[in-house]
Scaffold this motif. Structure first.
Motif, PDB file in Angstrom:
ATOM      1  N   VAL A 103       0.843  -1.200   0.000  1.00  0.00           N
ATOM      2  CA  VAL A 103       0.000   0.000   0.000  1.00  0.00           C
ATOM      3  C   VAL A 103       0.877   1.248   0.000  1.00  0.00           C
ATOM      4  CG1 VAL A 103      -1.686   1.323   1.333  1.00  0.00           C
ATOM      5  CG2 VAL A 103      -1.966  -1.157   1.071  1.00  0.00           C
ATOM      6  N   GLU A 104       1.927   1.246   0.807  1.00  0.00           N
ATOM      7  CA  GLU A 104       2.845   2.390   0.845  1.00  0.00           C
ATOM      8  C   GLU A 104       3.537   2.579  -0.499  1.00  0.00           C
ATOM      9  OE1 GLU A 104       5.035   5.682   2.078  1.00  0.00           O
ATOM     10  OE2 GLU A 104       3.183   4.801   2.828  1.00  0.00           O
ATOM     11  N   GLY A 105       3.895   1.497  -1.162  1.00  0.00           N
ATOM     12  CA  GLY A 105       4.509   1.590  -2.483  1.00  0.00           C
ATOM     13  C   GLY A 105       3.587   2.241  -3.500  1.00  0.00           C
ATOM     14  N   PHE A 106       2.311   1.878  -3.474  1.00  0.00           N
ATOM     15  CA  PHE A 106       1.356   2.522  -4.373  1.00  0.00           C
ATOM     16  C   PHE A 106       1.208   3.994  -4.043  1.00  0.00           C
ATOM     17  CE2 PHE A 106       0.034  -1.782  -5.431  1.00  0.00           C
ATOM     18  CZ  PHE A 106      -0.252  -1.670  -6.775  1.00  0.00           C
ATOM     19  N   ARG A 107       1.253   4.346  -2.776  1.00  0.00           N
ATOM     20  CA  ARG A 107       1.161   5.750  -2.390  1.00  0.00           C
ATOM     21  C   ARG A 107       2.351   6.533  -2.949  1.00  0.00           C
ATOM     22  NH1 ARG A 107       3.112   9.422   0.663  1.00  0.00           N
ATOM     23  NH2 ARG A 107       4.606   8.081   1.708  1.00  0.00           N
ATOM     24  N   ARG A 108       3.544   5.964  -2.823  1.00  0.00           N
ATOM     25  CA  ARG A 108       4.761   6.641  -3.297  1.00  0.00           C
ATOM     26  C   ARG A 108       4.804   6.731  -4.814  1.00  0.00           C
ATOM     27  NH1 ARG A 108       9.510   4.077   0.521  1.00  0.00           N
ATOM     28  NH2 ARG A 108       8.590   4.750   2.507  1.00  0.00           N
ATOM     29  N   LEU A 109       4.275   5.721  -5.481  1.00  0.00           N
ATOM     30  CA  LEU A 109       4.292   5.716  -6.943  1.00  0.00           C
ATOM     31  C   LEU A 109       3.486   6.879  -7.469  1.00  0.00           C
ATOM     32  CD1 LEU A 109       5.182   4.250  -9.550  1.00  0.00           C
ATOM     33  CD2 LEU A 109       3.115   2.888  -9.366  1.00  0.00           C
TER      34      LEU A 109
END
Length: 109
Positions: A103-109
């Motif tokens: 979820v954090e990776g999608f936020r950063r992307l």
């Protein structure tokens, strides 16, 4: 030894885990990437392909994504051509990442 029944149970556990992780990835994409990317729910496998809107070449973003600790693979890396074409696609694996990290990776992307 697992035998056929043990293998069947293992495959069912893996399938359930991938279904759960895929649902997390799709929810995170909808929450963080709506209007920035397009995607379709995968019909199988352990990858989600994203088309980054307004991006000519996702490979051009690789250094920035790496700095942001976002682990995705530019679609051009999967080309069979000797000189890969520019493509706005990235491949996201939901097979191994912890759900919170995904979820954090999608936020950063």
């Amino acid at each position: 030894r697992w035998g056929p029944a043990g293998l069947h149970r293992h495959v069912q556990r893996v399938q359930a885990a991938y279904r759960r992780r895929c649902a997390v990835a799709l929810t995170a994409a909808a929450e963080h990437l709506s209007g920035l990317a397009r995607w379709e729910a995968p019909r199988g496998g352990m990858f989600l392909w994203l088309e980054l809107l307004g991006v000519r070449s996702s490979a051009d973003l690789l250094d920035e994504m790496t700095r942001e600790r976002v682990c995705v693979v530019p679609g051009a890396f999967f080309s069979a051509h000797e000189t890969p074409p520019d493509t706005p696609f990235v491949r996201v694996s939901f097979a191994a990442a912890e759900e919170e990290a995904m979820v954090e990776g999608f936020r950063r992307l």
